[in-house]
Every structure is written in C-alpha cells, then in structure tokens.
Design a protein around this motif. Structure first.
Motif, short mmCIF file in Angstrom:
data_model
loop_
_atom_site.label_atom_id
_atom_site.label_comp_id
_atom_site.label_asym_id
_atom_site.label_seq_id
_atom_site.Cartn_x
_atom_site.Cartn_y
_atom_site.Cartn_z
N PHE A 103 0.80 -1.22 0.00
CA PHE A 103 0.00 0.00 0.00
C PHE A 103 0.84 1.27 0.00
O PHE A 103 0.28 2.37 -0.03
N PRO B 61 1.00 0.69 7.85
CA PRO B 61 -0.41 0.43 8.18
C PRO B 61 -0.82 1.08 9.50
O PRO B 61 0.00 1.20 10.42
N LEU C 294 -5.79 -1.63 10.44
CA LEU C 294 -5.32 -2.54 9.41
C LEU C 294 -4.37 -3.58 10.00
O LEU C 294 -4.43 -4.77 9.66
N LEU D 236 -7.94 -6.53 -0.53
CA LEU D 236 -8.08 -5.11 -0.20
C LEU D 236 -7.65 -4.23 -1.36
O LEU D 236 -8.26 -3.18 -1.62
N VAL E 281 -8.34 0.10 1.07
CA VAL E 281 -7.35 0.83 1.86
C VAL E 281 -7.08 2.17 1.19
O VAL E 281 -6.94 2.25 -0.03
N ALA F 53 -1.61 3.77 5.88
CA ALA F 53 -2.58 2.96 5.16
C ALA F 53 -3.72 2.62 6.10
O ALA F 53 -3.51 1.98 7.14
N LEU G 192 -7.94 1.32 6.65
CA LEU G 192 -9.09 0.60 6.09
C LEU G 192 -10.21 1.58 5.77
O LEU G 192 -10.46 2.52 6.52
N THR G 193 -10.91 1.32 4.67
CA THR G 193 -12.08 2.13 4.34
C THR G 193 -13.38 1.42 4.68
O THR G 193 -14.44 2.03 4.67
#
Length: 928
Positions: free
Chosen positions: A205, A209, A213, A234, A240, A247, A249-250
């Motif tokens: 990413f 993180p 995450l 992901l 993400v 990074a 999480l969405t």
C-alpha cells in the motif's frame, strides 16, 4: 497463484523467509560444486512453501540449473511415479526384452532405474534441481523412488528440494523422517513474524499500516496465504486509503478473496468437517465440541472424525477444554459464508442454550446481541434475561444488553418503559453516566408509575453525585425516601445514594442519616450498611475522631472486602486507603490500592479515584512526575465517563502538584478548568487538596492578604472539624504561616490548636504529631517544636518545610549559623522532592544570609541558541513574562531580585535572537 512448474515471469517477493532462502542457496551452491544434497520443506497449507519453492526455482534457473519441477495432487496419487514423470517429461529408457528387469514384478525397480538414468544424463551437462511440492499427495511408488534416488545420486550435482505438509501426515511424513536420518536438512515453515507482515502491508500500500489494518491482519496469525489473500483482496476492492501518511481501512468487511480462500480450505474437507467448521465459526474463536454437537443435532463422539480432520488441515487446534480456530481471519470468513438468517438463528440458539444450561451469561450476551433485531420478541426477551443475570457480576455487559434491548424496542411496545428503567440502572451501574442521564431525563419528562419513577430517581441520584451535582443528587434520593412505602429494595438504593450525596456535601445531616441505617443493625442490605459506615467514618475523621473513623472504615471493608464493579456502590477499600494516605501510612495504603485494582474498576468513576489516590502517594513521597501522570490519568478517565465531580477533585490535586513544581500558571489553569464547582463526594479521596488548593494558589500568586479570606473560612470550620487538616502534615503550618503574614495571630493559633487536638486524639500517628509540632512551631515561633517536626515528619518535603520555618526563625533571632544550617537542610529536602519553587525560595533566603548555592550544571552538547538552550530558570521567567508579569512580579513569584530577573531575561533574549518581550511572548505561545 503462479505454478511452480516453470520460472516466474515476474518474481514474487518472499517475506520473512531469509533463513530458509539461505538454506536453499547453500543447497544450490553445493550442487554447482558437484555434490548432491536434500532439503525438506515442511509446511501446512498456506504456510508459503509453494512460494518459497517458486523463488528457489527462479534462483536455480538464473544460475543455469536444469529444472525438474512438479507438484503432486489428490488425483495423481493413484498413478505410479506421476509426480516424477511430470517433473521429467522426456521419454525414459526401456530395458531390452531379454533383460530380467523387464519382468512385470520388477516394474517399480525398472521405472526407478529409468528415472535415475534420466537424471544422470541431465547432470552431465548442468547441475539439476529436482523440486517437488505437495508430496503428501504423492503415490507410494513416487515416495519409494525418492527414498533411494537421493542417496544413489549423492555424488552427482543434483539438488533435491522436496516439500510436503505435516498437517496431513501420510507416507511423505515417514519419507521425510528417513531422509532426515540420512542427512537431509529439514526446514519447518512457521507463521510469518510481525515485521514481515508489516513489511508486506507497507510494500503493498506504499505506507505504514494504521492500527485497524494491523489488527485485522493479525487475525491471519502469520499465515502467508491468508495475509496475501487479504492484501490482494483489499487492493482489488480499494479497501485501503492513505490517510495522514498511513494505510487505513475504508471498510470493516472482509474482501471476497478471503472468502474464496475460506471456500478453498473448506473444499479440501469432507462434508461433516465443513458443517462443523461453519457452525463452530459462529460460536466464536474457541468452541466446545459438546456445544457444536448440540447445534448440529449430533453427539461429540460422532463429531470426533470431523474435528480431527479440521485439525489435520491446520484449521483448528485443541486447547485444554475447547477447540480453537488457529486463524481468527479464517474463522470470521467461514462464519460469513453462512447466510445471515442462518447466522442469526445460530446465535440465538447458542445464546439461549448457554442461559438454559446455567453457563456464562456474559458469553451468552454476545450471541444474543448478534441475534437481536427490531420487534423480535424472543431475542429481546433473551437480552432482558441475560442483562438481569450478569448485572451483579458484569455491569458493563449488562449495560450493553439493556441498552441494545431498549434501542430495538418499537415505540408503543408495553416493554418499552421496563426496558428504559433497566437500561438506566444498568448504564449507571456501569459508569456510563451521560447515556444513563439522557434516558432518565427523557422518561421523567412524562407521568410514570410510582415504582418506575422511583427506580429512575435512584439511578439519577447516583449519577448526579458522580457528575458533580451532589445537592441535586440528595434531592432526588430524598424524593424517593419521602414516599410512604417505596417498593422493595428501593428504599435501600435511595438511602445509599442519599448518604453518598450528603457525604460529598459535607452536610451536617450525614451523621444522623448514617446512624439511622446503623442503629439498630441488620435493618438494611449490605451495600447500604457499607455506605453508612463510610459516611459515618468521614464525619468522625472530620470531627477529629480519627481512630473511630479508621475502625469504621475497616468494618466497612470487612463488609465488602473487594472492589465493587457497580458504580452506584461505596468503595470502602479506596476510602480506607485515602485515610491511610492522610496519615502517611503509605505502604499500607499501597497494599490496599493493589487489592482494589481489579479490571472491572477501571471503567468506573472509582477507577479515577484509584489513580487519584496513587497520585497522592507519589506526591507524599516526593515523586512529582509520577504524581502528575496518575492525577492526569484520573482526570482524563473521569471526564471521559462524565464523572465531573471526580474530575474536579483531580484538577485540585493537579493544581497542588503544579504548585509544588513551581508552575503557578498550570496550577491556576487546573482550578479554572474544574468542570464542577463546590464540594464533591470524590473529595473524600483528596480532602486537603480539595479544601486548600484555591487558598494556596491565591497566596502563591498574590501573597498572604489575597489568601486571607480562604484561610478565615477554613479557620471557622476548624473549630468543629479539626480533621479537615488530615491529608497534609504541613497544612496547619501553612495556615498559621499565611495568617501571621496577613497579621492574624489568632487565626494562626486556631490552626495550630486544631492540629494539636487531632494529635491528642490519636497519639499513635507520627504524621499527626509532626503536624501538631509544626503548626505550633510556626504559630508560636517555637524552635523546639519545629525541631521536633523535622525529626518526626514522614516525608522529605514536609521535613524541608519545617526546616525552612526553623531557619527563618533562627534568622529573625539573629542566629546566622543555625539559620544557614536549617535553610541548607530545607534546600536539600526540597531538591529531593523536586519542588523547584520551594528551592528558589530557600536559595533566596540563603542569599540574604550571604550564601550562594550553585544549582545549575553545564549540560554536554546543549545548544547555544534556541529555546532548548535556555536554562530552566530562563524558561520559567520567559513563561511568566508571557503571562504579562513585569520584572518585579516575576521576582516575587520566583523568589529572585528584579535585578536577577533582568539578567536572565537578557540572556534569554540573546539566545533567542530577539529584542522585546512581545517577541518572547510569541515564542512561548507558539511552543504551547
């Protein structure tokens, strides 16, 4: 996933396997030098063995190896030599028709000889890598060949890289054991380490993180296939985003790739094992076989083969009394493969089963919460029952259940009012005060049946007391008590709440109210009796009957020897610890605090009280940084819970700590930030700090005259309540000193007399004897009393205060040598306690006697310019100037001469490259 049968077009990165790669590299180096060797790779499904093999094949191809690469599978195990023939696709030499080996019974021997010949031919032109994966599925003939060929061809440049899964022990396991005895190197692939997983995330990413995450990935337990599947999913679903350089999480949902991986793992299992896993996944990370059997309509014995199959597949493992999923991420994915209606039914069935069998109501709570939906009467009734059952042992869980039941109850449902009352009571008990307050306020805005109203008012009284509104709290409890016949149990609830509110108010009705409960004994429940004992003890201590108060507190502890997890109840362990801190019996107090410190307490207002008491222990011991940290934690915890009465007390303690440190601005900020005014129930944990913080700050800021009003009000109370001095052995001396400085000798004598009465009533307490000697020594200018106080005071700062008073007295009497001796003694004590402002005052007194104390040292590597180049004194002066004080005012605050202040300012201006107080103020403001 790429095949291992040929070199990869783009090499896939291998994480966390550097040691294993080095072993393979060593195998390849030996083959290039003409010697054979064997490396065995043992790994469960998903452990990354195939990726390691692909990487090894790529390395070998780059080095010019001839490759013989293949993987066994479930179908090929029925075909003799299938895996080896797939690795060596060229035709094998056949023996002549008249050769004995042509006989059918020697077909295996003939095939092995052909494979040997093929490998020998290859090895004459280039080193050979034989890389075979998934040998746990290999045919017996293939395993037989591998048992002989590596040894027969040991003098040839042939590297054998053989991989299988120990999770499915078959013939390959026995083969690996034999080859290892022959000298093969065995590599067992374990889970990836945390650093490797975080490196995978960062590379995927492009950023480090965030916690969410990282926590999600931790559910893979280092399983490379799960981690890779999660990351790939992901990325595919744009799950993400980079937020604030991290990074993040969405969405909380698992990507489809993880579900696909779960399906593949299930696909390798039999039908019964699949049924077991999807059912057990709903039960939680750990499950009892009997519970799974009940849900499946089976028996534990019948499920044994299935559970053994899941263990062989590396999906579950056996703990002492349950089976557990090895990877939370896989468990969650398996659970989500079950349709939502079925999951809901399983949660409800399991939650009801736990309750019906008398098992953990807390365990049932999570399942019932997951099953509950609007208008689902059965599920909501289950929530109601579970909340009642866990209310005494787990108020937080009960609060979750009751609040959720209320949330899901439709308007007009007859159960709405009972659930609102239950939710208000449970939330109050759990310390979720503001949420409880909203429910109570909404319900009391309408006409209610008497019992429901009384229950709500009892809850309201308790939460208002913690929120810093004890007068309103007393009124609510009194409303319930004024009824002719409150419902069973409500009278005791109301009396407990009323006693706590009166105790916080320091109300003269507290003693009679407590006596009404205690006489005759046995008329009230244990919790109400404990609250009455505590209230009576507070009154006795305030009135100077310290011994009687301690005995009552010990009696309360015998009534309730453990911390209560219900925020509505008294905490006698903490109250006794506070009394012992008042008497400077710190070791005993710390033992009580350790006993009181249970996890359930930390989310209640009493948890803030625990931190507050630890702050007072540190303060008494001269550990100011630790004291500030604990008091700050108390304030933060109280404010987060809406327990503003406790937060107000914490601010008072913090103000006293900052006064000791010499930061008057910070001390003032704490007092002005108090979220609740007036006396509080929480003040029983920090009596003197709550009473005297304002007076001490006023004196520090503007002198004795400014504090005189506060001191006189305290003096009036001391006639009847000498115990108000408990908590600070120097309180009487400070009051006497401030009164004398303001010209009120009578008030000074009153303070000293109150301290004497306390000591006389409890002569076995050294802290009280020291306080009485110190107070008398200041009020009556008695050198012998001050010397006695120095000898008896339990703390370094307390003794230093008495030494300073004695030094001043000797100076006034013209005994310069004794004055210097005592002031140096005071300076050393203040330094030990970290009391900067008091040190500055003692140095000023010594300077007036012609003694200069060098208290600064050169710091190696300290910058020559900028804020960090300023000395501590220069920084302190700069902060006072930024508050708008002139040099004379700064000098008064810091016990320096205006000339010395001006000198320090010039040094600060030079180091900061500025020329005005305005610029200095800007720099200070920017830093804060």
């Amino acid at each position: 996933m790429a095949s291992i049968h040929q070199p990869s077009a783009v090499r896939e990165a291998v994480y966390g396997r550097a040691a294993e790669q080095e072993i393979v590299d060593d195998l390849l180096r030996r083959a290039r030098r003409g010697a054979g060797g064997v490396v065995l790779v043992d790994g469960e499904p998903g452990s990354g063995k195939s990726l390691l093999l692909r990487d090894s094949v790529d390395r070998a191809a780059e080095q010019g190896f001839s490759l013989a690469v293949a993987a066994a599978d479930q179908v090929s195990q029925a075909i003799a030599f299938f895996t080896l023939r797939a690795a060596l696709p060229e035709p094998f030499a056949e023996p002549a028709a008249d050769d004995d080996r042509y006989a059918p019974e020697r077909e295996t021997e003939r095939s092995i000889a052909s494979i040997r010949a093929c490998l020998e031919r290859r090895a004459t032109t280039a080193p050979v890598l034989v890389c075979l994966d998934d040998l746990h599925w290999a045919s017996p003939a293939t395993l037989a060949a591998l048992r002989t060929l590596p040894g027969d061809l040991g003098d040839r440049p042939i590297a054998w890289l053989l991989a299988g899964s120990s999770a499915q022990p078959r013939g390959a396991g026995r083969l690996f054991g034999l080859l290892e005895k022959d000298g093969a190197v065995r590599v067992a692939l374990g889970p990836l380490g945390r650093d490797a997983v975080e490196a995978m995330l960062a590379d995927a990413f492009g950023a480090v993180p965030d916690h969410a995450l990282t926590d999600l990935t931790r559910g893979a337990a280092g399983d490379p296939a799960l981690v890779a599947g999660l990351i790939g999913g992901l990325r595919d679903e744009e799950g993400v985003r980079i937020i604030g350089g991290r990074a993040a999480l969405t969405s909380p949902r698992l990507p489809d790739r993880v579900h696909d991986l779960a399906r593949r793992r299930l696909g390798d299992l039999g039908k019964e094992a699949r049924r077991l896993l999807v059912t057990a996944a709903v039960l939680g990370p750990a499950f009892r076989l009997a519970d799974a059997a009940e849900l499946l309509g089976s028996t534990p014995a019948a499920l044994l083969p299935a559970v053994e199959e899941t263990m062989d597949a590396g999906i579950t493992t056996a703990a002492r009394d349950a089976f557990t999923f090895r990877h939370e991420l896989l468990r969650r994915a398996l659970g989500e493969l079950t349709p939502q209606p079925a999951r809901t039914a399983l949660h409800l069935q399991y939650g009801e089963s736990l309750l019906a069998n008398g098992r953990s109501a807390e365990g049932a709570a999570g399942h019932l919460l997951a099953a509950a939906g609007p208008a689902d009467r059965a599920a909501l009734a289950g929530l109601d029952e579970a909340a009642v059952r866990v209310r005494a042992s787990a108020p937080r869980v009960a609060a979750d259940l009751a609040a959720r039941a209320l949330e899901l109850t439709l308007p007009g449902d007859p159960a709405a009012l009972p659930r609102a009352v239950a939710a208000a009571e449970s939330l109050t008990a759990a310390g979720r005060l503001e949420q409880a307050h909203r429910i109570v306020r909404d319900q009391l805005a309408r006409p209610l049946p008497a019992e429901a109203e009384d229950r709500l008012r009892c809850a309201l009284s308790s939460l208002l007391c913690a929120m810093g509104r004890p007068e309103e709290a007393a009124g609510q409890a009194l409303t319930v008590l004024s009824r002719a016949r409150p419902a069973a149990g409500l009278r005791d609830q109301a009396m407990t709440a009323h006693l706590q509110a009166l105790t916080g108010l320091r109300d003269e009705r507290t003693g009679p109210a407590a006596e009404a409960v205690l006489s005759p004994p046995g008329g009230h429940d244990r919790h109400t009796t404990t609250a009455a004992l505590l209230a009576r003890a507070v009154v006795d201590c305030a009135d100077g009957r310290v011994g009687a108060g301690l005995e009552l507190l010990r009696q309360a502890v015998r009534q309730e020897p453990e911390s209560s997890c219900d925020a509505r109840r008294a905490q006698p362990l903490l109250a006794l610890a506070a009394a012992l801190i008042d008497l400077r019996r710190l070791d005993e107090a710390e033992q009580l605090l350790s006993a009181a410190d249970v996890p359930a307490l930390r989310n209640l207002p009493a948890g803030a009280a625990l931190s507050l008491l630890r702050a007072r222990v540190h303060l008494a011991a001269g550990r100011l940084a630790d004291a500030a940290a604990e008091a700050g934690a108390a304030r933060a915890a109280a404010e987060s819970q809406g327990a503003y009465g406790y937060a107000a007390t914490a601010h008072c303690v913090l103000s006293v700590i900052e006064l000791r440190r010499g930061d008057l601005a910070a001390a003032a900020r704490h007092l002005s930030a108090r979220p609740a005014a007036g006396p509080q129930f929480a003040d029983i944990y920090a009596r003197t700090e709550s009473l005297m913080a304002e007076a001490q700050l006023a004196e520090a800021l503007d002198g004795a005259d400014a504090a005189l009003g506060h001191v006189r009000r305290l003096g009036i109370d001391l006639h009847a309540r000498p115990g108000l001095l408990l908590g600070d052995p120097t309180a009487a001396a400070w009051l006497a000193r401030t009164a004398l400085a303001a010209g009120d000798a009578g008030l000074a004598a009153t303070a000293a007399d109150a301290a004497r009465r306390l000591a006389d009533a409890c002569p076995d307490q050294p802290a009280l004897r020291a306080a009485a000697a110190h107070g008398r020594g200041v009020a009556h200018r008695d050198a012998a009393c001050l010397a006695q106080a120095i000898a008896v005071h339990p703390g370094a700062w307390d003794a230093a205060s008495a030494a300073e008073d004695l030094g001043v007295l000797y100076g006034d009497q013209g005994d310069r040598d004794q004055a210097i001796h005592r002031l140096k003694e005071a300076l050393a004590g203040y330094r030990q306690a970290g009391a900067d402002r008091d040190q500055a005052r003692a140095r000023r007194r010594l300077r007036r006697l012609g003694i200069r104390d060098r208290h600064w040292t050169a710091v190696p590597g300290k910058p020559a310019s900028g804020w960090t180049s300023l000395t501590h004194t220069e920084q302190a002066i700069a902060e006072l100037v930024a508050q708008g004080l002139n040099n004379k005012q700064v000098a008064g605050r810091m016990y320096l001469s205006p000339h010395t202040v001006a000198h320090h300012l010039r040094q600060a201006f030079r180091k900061l490259s500025i020329a005005s107080r305005v610029e200095l103020t800007r720099i200070v403001i920017e830093r804060t």
